[in-house]
Design a protein around this motif. Sequence first.
Motif: not given
Length: 436
Positions: A308-326
């Motif tokens: 959300t804070g990367t406002v000056n670039a095209d950005r994407y967030l791919l989330t694996f629901e319920d996955a941990n750090h790996n």
Amino acid sequence: MCAVASPSIAQTMSHNNRIDLIRPDAPALAKHGEHAIGVRSIEAINKNQIDVLKAVAGQEPPRYDRRLMLEVWYPAETQGSQPGAYPGVLLRDGKTQVTLYGKAARDAAPKRAAAGQGAYPFVIISHGYPGNRFLLSHLAENLATKGYVVAAIDHTDSTYADQGKFGSTLINRSLDQTFVLNEIDRLSKESGHFLNGLVDTSRTGLIGYSMGGYGAVITAGAGVSKEAVAYDAGVPQGMLSVHLAGSETHKKLRDERIKGVIAIAPWGMQRGFWNQEGLSGITTPILYVAGSKDDVSGYENGVRVLYTGTVNADRYLLTFEDANHNAAAPIPAPVESWQMAEGVTSPPFNHYADAVWDTVRMNNIAQHFATAFLGRYVKADAELGSYLDVPVERANDAVFAANKDGTLKPEHTYWKGFANRTALGLVLERKARAAN
């Protein structure tokens, strides 16, 4: 002496240590590309660097030549070559050596790009703390088959073999990434070197996992906060000022040759390493990847805040629901990692695997979206980039609607490249850079 698993296990199940598995239900872009591939190891030396581990408060820090081992994958001529073996790869326990298996042929002759197509674009891969250059080798091989030269770094003081004070990783991670870019560029112009004329570093992608993601965020333009500079990392306080937002040393890290960054579970935001001023420095397109239950890098207070804070670039967030750090990054846990070496309290398996998601499935999804993202921003391939334009952010809410002949109905909103039911558990958000 290195610990080894029981011979019966190693001999009967070594074929399971594959890094090139593609599940039948993998998304479209996960499949391997048209190129046979080779692999070589290169030692690179970054001369006259600050020796962070030997620095003493109030004294001029000593200097040394920092050695980095690189594994380099590339399109190759492999006729008659035997592909597939990476012997002597160290596990997370720092004791057990294993053999991985994949597609690359060791020291195969490079295959030059077709006439008129120029050299191959470049990708840098940066592991976590600790890790090694094989931790994301599934992704390295996959991208090389698609016409990239890929270099994965063994970050000194941060591998399973030489894990040192955390401060060295904080300071050196981004510096290592930019050094490798410059070193591969130099070798691409060196007469007689196998990389000569093979790689085009003006089209570079950077992929980092965990602390590699931390470094990638800095390399992408996000200088760290004053609070980060004061962080107690077991080295003299203030050394991290080399990456302070607005500093001349941080500005020099910026490199226009890097066209896209993939930061998987990047560490640091949950510890206040960046603020809005620092994040505003990112103008390079960036794909963040995370598990929604990441308890190492944080999700709601970590990777999502970065997105959300990367406002000056095209950005994407791919989330694996319920996955941990790996999530997504590590190779499938080698069979030997299921065993506990002497003196180790938990199996190395936990370093590679996720309790909810199958690793090969996550690897395939990462390969799919890395191909799409690097295709759009590094190769400028609009068709590959179109796989990022999902009509519904949360895949569980998408509708698969097809006629008997396979044509899609108007109400179809399922993600491009995914068969019915195979995108479940994923969320892909995107925002364009803010208008000036």
